[in-house]
Write a protein that holds these residues in place. Sequence first.
Motif, PDB file in Angstrom:
ATOM      1  N   ALA A 134       0.833  -1.208   0.000  1.00 52.31           N
ATOM      2  CA  ALA A 134       0.000   0.000   0.000  1.00 52.31           C
ATOM      3  C   ALA A 134       0.867   1.258   0.000  1.00 52.31           C
ATOM      4  CB  ALA A 134      -0.939  -0.009   1.210  1.00 52.31           C
ATOM      5  N   GLU A 135       1.971   1.227   0.733  1.00 51.87           N
ATOM      6  CA  GLU A 135       2.875   2.386   0.764  1.00 51.87           C
ATOM      7  C   GLU A 135       3.557   2.575  -0.578  1.00 51.87           C
ATOM      8  OE1 GLU A 135       5.609   2.634   4.003  1.00 51.87           O
ATOM      9  OE2 GLU A 135       4.155   1.884   5.475  1.00 51.87           O
ATOM     10  N   ARG A 136       3.959   1.476  -1.199  1.00 50.93           N
ATOM     11  CA  ARG A 136       4.590   1.578  -2.520  1.00 50.93           C
ATOM     12  C   ARG A 136       3.611   2.164  -3.535  1.00 50.93           C
ATOM     13  NH1 ARG A 136       6.361  -4.354  -3.504  1.00 50.93           N
ATOM     14  NH2 ARG A 136       5.253  -4.832  -1.571  1.00 50.93           N
TER      15      ARG A 136
ATOM     16  N   GLY B 234       3.038  -0.059 -11.620  1.00 47.72           N
ATOM     17  CA  GLY B 234       3.529  -0.998 -10.624  1.00 47.72           C
ATOM     18  C   GLY B 234       3.943  -2.352 -11.163  1.00 47.72           C
ATOM     19  N   GLU B 235       3.217  -2.885 -12.131  1.00 48.36           N
ATOM     20  CA  GLU B 235       3.514  -4.225 -12.656  1.00 48.36           C
ATOM     21  C   GLU B 235       4.406  -4.187 -13.889  1.00 48.36           C
ATOM     22  OE1 GLU B 235       2.773  -6.821 -10.855  1.00 48.36           O
ATOM     23  OE2 GLU B 235       1.866  -5.390  -9.452  1.00 48.36           O
ATOM     24  N   ARG B 236       4.798  -2.999 -14.316  1.00 48.59           N
ATOM     25  CA  ARG B 236       5.656  -2.888 -15.502  1.00 48.59           C
ATOM     26  C   ARG B 236       7.081  -3.309 -15.175  1.00 48.59           C
ATOM     27  NH1 ARG B 236       3.880   1.172 -19.163  1.00 48.59           N
ATOM     28  NH2 ARG B 236       5.892   0.894 -20.215  1.00 48.59           N
ATOM     29  N   PRO B 237       7.783  -3.982 -16.100  1.00 49.24           N
ATOM     30  CA  PRO B 237       9.192  -4.299 -15.870  1.00 49.24           C
ATOM     31  C   PRO B 237      10.036  -3.031 -15.891  1.00 49.24           C
ATOM     32  CG  PRO B 237       8.536  -4.930 -18.094  1.00 49.24           C
ATOM     33  CD  PRO B 237       7.280  -4.521 -17.378  1.00 49.24           C
TER      34      PRO B 237
ATOM     35  N   ARG C 194      10.400   6.262  -5.203  1.00 53.49           N
ATOM     36  CA  ARG C 194      11.291   5.614  -4.229  1.00 53.49           C
ATOM     37  C   ARG C 194      11.772   6.620  -3.197  1.00 53.49           C
ATOM     38  NH1 ARG C 194      16.235   1.450  -5.648  1.00 53.49           N
ATOM     39  NH2 ARG C 194      16.686   0.856  -3.503  1.00 53.49           N
ATOM     40  N   ALA C 195      12.106   7.839  -3.640  1.00 52.40           N
ATOM     41  CA  ALA C 195      12.528   8.875  -2.695  1.00 52.40           C
ATOM     42  C   ALA C 195      11.392   9.241  -1.746  1.00 52.40           C
ATOM     43  CB  ALA C 195      13.008  10.113  -3.459  1.00 52.40           C
ATOM     44  N   LEU C 196      10.159   9.218  -2.242  1.00 47.67           N
ATOM     45  CA  LEU C 196       9.011   9.596  -1.418  1.00 47.67           C
ATOM     46  C   LEU C 196       8.696   8.549  -0.351  1.00 47.67           C
ATOM     47  CD1 LEU C 196       6.613  11.110  -4.107  1.00 47.67           C
ATOM     48  CD2 LEU C 196       8.053  12.333  -2.465  1.00 47.67           C
ATOM     49  N   LEU C 197       9.173   7.323  -0.544  1.00 51.39           N
ATOM     50  CA  LEU C 197       8.962   6.286   0.473  1.00 51.39           C
ATOM     51  C   LEU C 197       9.609   6.665   1.805  1.00 51.39           C
ATOM     52  CD1 LEU C 197       9.503   2.998  -1.562  1.00 51.39           C
ATOM     53  CD2 LEU C 197       7.351   3.838  -0.595  1.00 51.39           C
ATOM     54  N   GLU C 198      10.608   7.554   1.737  1.00 48.94           N
ATOM     55  CA  GLU C 198      11.289   8.005   2.956  1.00 48.94           C
ATOM     56  C   GLU C 198      10.464   9.047   3.716  1.00 48.94           C
ATOM     57  OE1 GLU C 198      14.018   6.540   3.924  1.00 48.94           O
ATOM     58  OE2 GLU C 198      14.106   5.349   2.074  1.00 48.94           O
TER      59      GLU C 198
END
Length: 259
Positions: A98-100, A113-116, A132-136
Amino acid sequence: MNLIEAQRLEVTLGSHKVLSHVDFHVAPGEIVTIVGPNGSGKSTLLRTLLGALRPDAGKVTRKPGLRLGYVPQKLMMDPTLPMNVMRFLSLPKRVPAAERQAALDEAGAGTLGERPMSGLSGGQFQRVLLARALLEKPDLLLLDEPTQGLDQPGSAAFYRQVEHIREHLGCAVVMVSHELHVVMSASDRVVCLNGHVCCQGHPEVVAQAAEYRALFGTGTAGALALYRHEHSHRHDAACDHDHGHAHDHGHAHTRSEAS
């Protein structure tokens, strides 16, 4: 209180002094763009703020508990690696799905999300790095020329997303860029760097559309042509190492303030 402050930074790489007596700060919620020619120390300053480089002199002070998010200039990946976007966002530590997904949505990449990873366009790849940066959950987002290699519409869309993130999440942003439209449209403050801080100030919107189009998308020389450093005084401590000479980089459409 500023989120981060650099005082009198000096950084030498090999035998070359890259930064000399650099003062820099970021206040909560502001967007600061760093511009300068190639080799001017922009990326070095960013890496020093991150803590990836240790200065030879001076210091970096961070607000206690400051959370940083970083989008690199580029990230090399093995194109044969069978990894989709959601899996990539869960490395090196596992992150709830959910966070991703929320980070992808915030970065304007919610459908990827499901793209290679190997199948992403340049703009899509940069948005995934932004997610990815926003996950922090950053208080301060640092972007090192994140639109390098993107076309003009792709760059403009990416930075509109950054502005949205600032408004929605309230984080401050530091961008390294040579792109003129970024300086004009997205920044609260522009810092001109050439080994030291030449000047800084609040950019003004270019008044005439024809002039804007003529300058839009130019490289480093065009961006620096925006600034006319009309110093009637010798550089103070924050603007030294120019031996007191005034700067005049050409046709001014913004006002720069002596730092």
